[in-house]
Design a protein around this motif. Structure first.
Motif, PDB file in Angstrom:
ATOM      1  N   GLY A 118     -19.211 -15.736  16.299  1.00 20.37           N
ATOM      2  CA  GLY A 118     -18.498 -15.943  14.778  1.00 20.37           C
ATOM      3  C   GLY A 118     -17.090 -16.536  15.057  1.00 20.37           C
ATOM      4  N   ALA A 135     -23.485  -6.809  16.182  1.00 20.54           N
ATOM      5  CA  ALA A 135     -22.951  -6.179  14.932  1.00 20.54           C
ATOM      6  C   ALA A 135     -21.499  -5.676  14.827  1.00 20.54           C
ATOM      7  N   THR A 136     -21.280  -4.765  15.653  1.00 17.76           N
ATOM      8  CA  THR A 136     -20.113  -4.139  16.100  1.00 17.76           C
ATOM      9  C   THR A 136     -19.105  -5.220  16.613  1.00 17.76           C
ATOM     10  N   THR A 138     -27.970 -15.283  16.191  1.00 17.46           N
ATOM     11  CA  THR A 138     -28.250 -13.956  15.886  1.00 17.46           C
ATOM     12  C   THR A 138     -28.641 -13.006  17.522  1.00 17.46           C
ATOM     13  N   LEU A 152     -19.299  -8.550  16.354  1.00  9.56           N
ATOM     14  CA  LEU A 152     -18.979  -9.618  15.081  1.00  9.56           C
ATOM     15  C   LEU A 152     -18.029  -8.787  14.101  1.00  9.56           C
ATOM     16  N   GLY A 153     -18.021  -7.660  13.668  1.00 14.33           N
ATOM     17  CA  GLY A 153     -17.388  -7.101  12.553  1.00 14.33           C
ATOM     18  C   GLY A 153     -16.137  -6.571  13.074  1.00 14.33           C
ATOM     19  N   ARG A 154     -16.052  -6.182  14.190  1.00 10.66           N
ATOM     20  CA  ARG A 154     -14.844  -5.388  14.572  1.00 10.66           C
ATOM     21  C   ARG A 154     -14.132  -5.738  15.954  1.00 10.66           C
ATOM     22  N   LYS A 155     -14.393  -6.755  16.478  1.00 10.71           N
ATOM     23  CA  LYS A 155     -13.772  -7.085  17.921  1.00 10.71           C
ATOM     24  C   LYS A 155     -12.875  -8.422  17.576  1.00 10.71           C
ATOM     25  N   MET A 174     -30.983  -6.848   9.726  1.00 10.56           N
ATOM     26  CA  MET A 174     -29.773  -6.929  10.675  1.00 10.56           C
ATOM     27  C   MET A 174     -29.462  -8.504  11.066  1.00 10.56           C
ATOM     28  N   GLN A 205     -18.072   0.297  13.027  1.00  7.49           N
ATOM     29  CA  GLN A 205     -18.905  -0.625  12.296  1.00  7.49           C
ATOM     30  C   GLN A 205     -20.202   0.032  11.700  1.00  7.49           C
ATOM     31  N   LEU A 254     -21.786 -11.269   8.915  1.00  3.35           N
ATOM     32  CA  LEU A 254     -20.434 -10.740   9.505  1.00  3.35           C
ATOM     33  C   LEU A 254     -19.837 -12.072  10.192  1.00  3.35           C
ATOM     34  N   GLY A 255     -20.723 -12.883  10.771  1.00  2.00           N
ATOM     35  CA  GLY A 255     -20.101 -14.000  11.675  1.00  2.00           C
ATOM     36  C   GLY A 255     -19.619 -14.980  10.866  1.00  2.00           C
ATOM     37  N   ARG A 256     -20.326 -15.524   9.687  1.00  2.00           N
ATOM     38  CA  ARG A 256     -20.278 -16.554   9.113  1.00  2.00           C
ATOM     39  C   ARG A 256     -19.752 -16.751   7.765  1.00  2.00           C
ATOM     40  N   LEU A 284     -33.314  -4.367  18.277  1.00  2.00           N
ATOM     41  CA  LEU A 284     -32.572  -3.599  17.584  1.00  2.00           C
ATOM     42  C   LEU A 284     -31.317  -3.121  18.027  1.00  2.00           C
ATOM     43  N   HIS A 285     -31.504  -2.571  19.231  1.00  2.04           N
ATOM     44  CA  HIS A 285     -30.260  -2.149  19.891  1.00  2.04           C
ATOM     45  C   HIS A 285     -29.069  -3.177  20.067  1.00  2.04           C
ATOM     46  N   MET A 312     -29.114  -5.961  18.548  1.00  2.35           N
ATOM     47  CA  MET A 312     -28.403  -6.453  17.463  1.00  2.35           C
ATOM     48  C   MET A 312     -27.129  -5.453  16.827  1.00  2.35           C
ATOM     49  N   GLN A 313     -27.434  -4.244  16.961  1.00  2.25           N
ATOM     50  CA  GLN A 313     -26.417  -3.219  16.687  1.00  2.25           C
ATOM     51  C   GLN A 313     -25.152  -3.353  17.216  1.00  2.25           C
ATOM     52  N   ALA A 314     -25.042  -3.536  18.621  1.00  3.56           N
ATOM     53  CA  ALA A 314     -24.224  -3.711  19.344  1.00  3.56           C
ATOM     54  C   ALA A 314     -23.371  -5.084  19.222  1.00  3.56           C
ATOM     55  N   ARG A 363     -11.976   1.934  15.724  1.00  4.06           N
ATOM     56  CA  ARG A 363     -12.755   0.960  14.835  1.00  4.06           C
ATOM     57  C   ARG A 363     -14.302   1.275  14.821  1.00  4.06           C
ATOM     58  N   GLN A 404     -21.445   2.516  14.524  1.00  8.14           N
ATOM     59  CA  GLN A 404     -21.103   2.736  15.833  1.00  8.14           C
ATOM     60  C   GLN A 404     -19.650   2.911  15.935  1.00  8.14           C
TER      61      GLN A 404
END
Lengths: 232, 232
Positions: A180, A129-130, A70, A132-135, B125, B68, B132-134, A122-123, A125-127, B66, B60
DNA sequence: CGTCTACTTGACACGCATCAAAATTGGTGG
DNA sequence: CCACCAATTTTGATGCGTGTCAAGTAGACG
């Protein structure tokens, strides 16, 4: 995942009394472990730490062994935050690392420096998450390289503009668990980047960025940066 | 009390069509917008808020659109944290929501309650990064349902053990952007769960959990829970 | 020089994305 | 209340990106 376990003695938490703000009497920074030394597991630890040197990763496990890294921490970052007195994740070092215990995690709750660190985390982690989810896989790997180059770039010290060469503390498997992906996909991306002249590596852990701009573009950073605050 | 700075210009850039309210000279808690009211964009805002009622999401954007969703906030949660004086993400309401301004985000840095909230957010998060990753599509959707049921379960008020019926504030597209999937995949999963008797819904936004245990199992929560602290 | 682990590379499969279109829901005005 | 249109949701057909499986190569270390 081969990880040398800490003995009970090694796991012993530092004195509860020490606080971040009061000057600590002794230098407690210490060298931890070889590769992949487990610092603590989720829920087991109560101390805050600062990474002095090397690389520490935080991770979570699923039932069947699927792992998600993470966060990847370089020098200066804090970790060991607790929620309800329990640790949020599992922490382990990659390669040799020096970490500095900062005392009981709960006692520092009102330190503004802690709040700042939490918000920065936190900042990130948010980047992530983007990511992991969308790239796509390529974007993920490129992003990781940009990030790690910033974290571990050597030659930041001398005046020279730093040839973008850095030690990849993570194995391909670690990268995969962070992004991921699978080991194979990570390897394929890295070697494609190499063929295309974006990066170079003779040793699998010694990375060098040859074309920072194209790497940034591949990572898809432009808008995200505008979206973000300045990346620290 | 910082007045919330909504200008037409800021509000004119929502990622999706939305009817937007002109700002009212704010007092304490207030009702914001209809569906999808943009509260602020990344970097634009400096106030902390608390969700009083309804649902707020942080998100974001990437270059090409795209999106997220990095966090879904229910009643009680705080948002609007800043790093270097800039907001971390974009915030918008889903459905009608009441939010309560708490003042300048930077001034609250040393409030222990803020630190606690930050750590709890960090915790969520990290769990979401693992998702998201797994996790597979089914696991993701099941996890989302469990999470949202916990957030928005009605009948929490009367003594009754609450039939697990709740309002899904998110659209299928929002769910997709939260879980790193597509609308179609989300829809297919939900309808499969429905066919299999895990959940039920006649109206697409009114969910009801029929078999909590199997849903939990599908979400793959068992070990993660041991890994986590208790889920708040 | 043999063994072990990490890494690389290839062939193939499958989960989820994509594309397309129908069905349902929501909103508006008559 | 109904007619109409836009947005959302559902469903189906197809394809691609990435996972899976398997085999081979390169370093690290005795």
């Amino acid at each position: 995942m081969p990880e040398t376990q800490f003995t009970a003695a090694q796991l012993a938490v530092p004195p509860r009394t020490s606080s971040i703000r009061s000057p600590r009497p002794v230098v407690r920074s210490r060298i931890v472990g070889e590769n992949h030394t487990l610092l603590y597991e989720g829920g087991r630890n109560r101390s805050l730490y600062r990474v002095v040197d090397g690389c520490v990763v935080l991770s979570q496990l699923l039932d069947d062994g699927r792992r998600q890294i993470t966060d990847v921490l370089g020098p200066g970052r804090l970790f060991g935050f607790t929620v309800d007195g329990r640790n949020i994740a599992t922490a382990e070092t990659l390669s040799v690392a020096r970490i500095e215990p900062l005392g009981d995690a709960d006692l520092n709750a009102d330190d503004p420096a802690i709040a700042r660190e939490l918000k920065a985390t936190l900042h990130r982690m948010q980047a992530h998450a983007t990511l992991l989810g969308r790239k796509t896989a390529s974007e993920k790997v490129a992003s990781a390289l940009v990030e790690l180059a910033r974290l571990f770039n050597r030659a930041a010290r001398n005046g020279a503009p730093a040839r973008l060469s850095f030690h990849l503390h993570l194995t391909r498997a670690d990268l995969a668990d962070w992004l991921g992906l699978t080991v194979e996909t990570v390897s394929r991306c890295l070697n494609r980047f190499k063929r295309e002249g974006l990066i170079d590596f003779s040793h699998p852990k010694t990375m060098r960025v040859l074309d920072p701009e194209r790497l940034d573009a591949t990572a898809g950073f432009s808008r995200q940066r505008a979206n973000d605050a300045a990346r620290p």
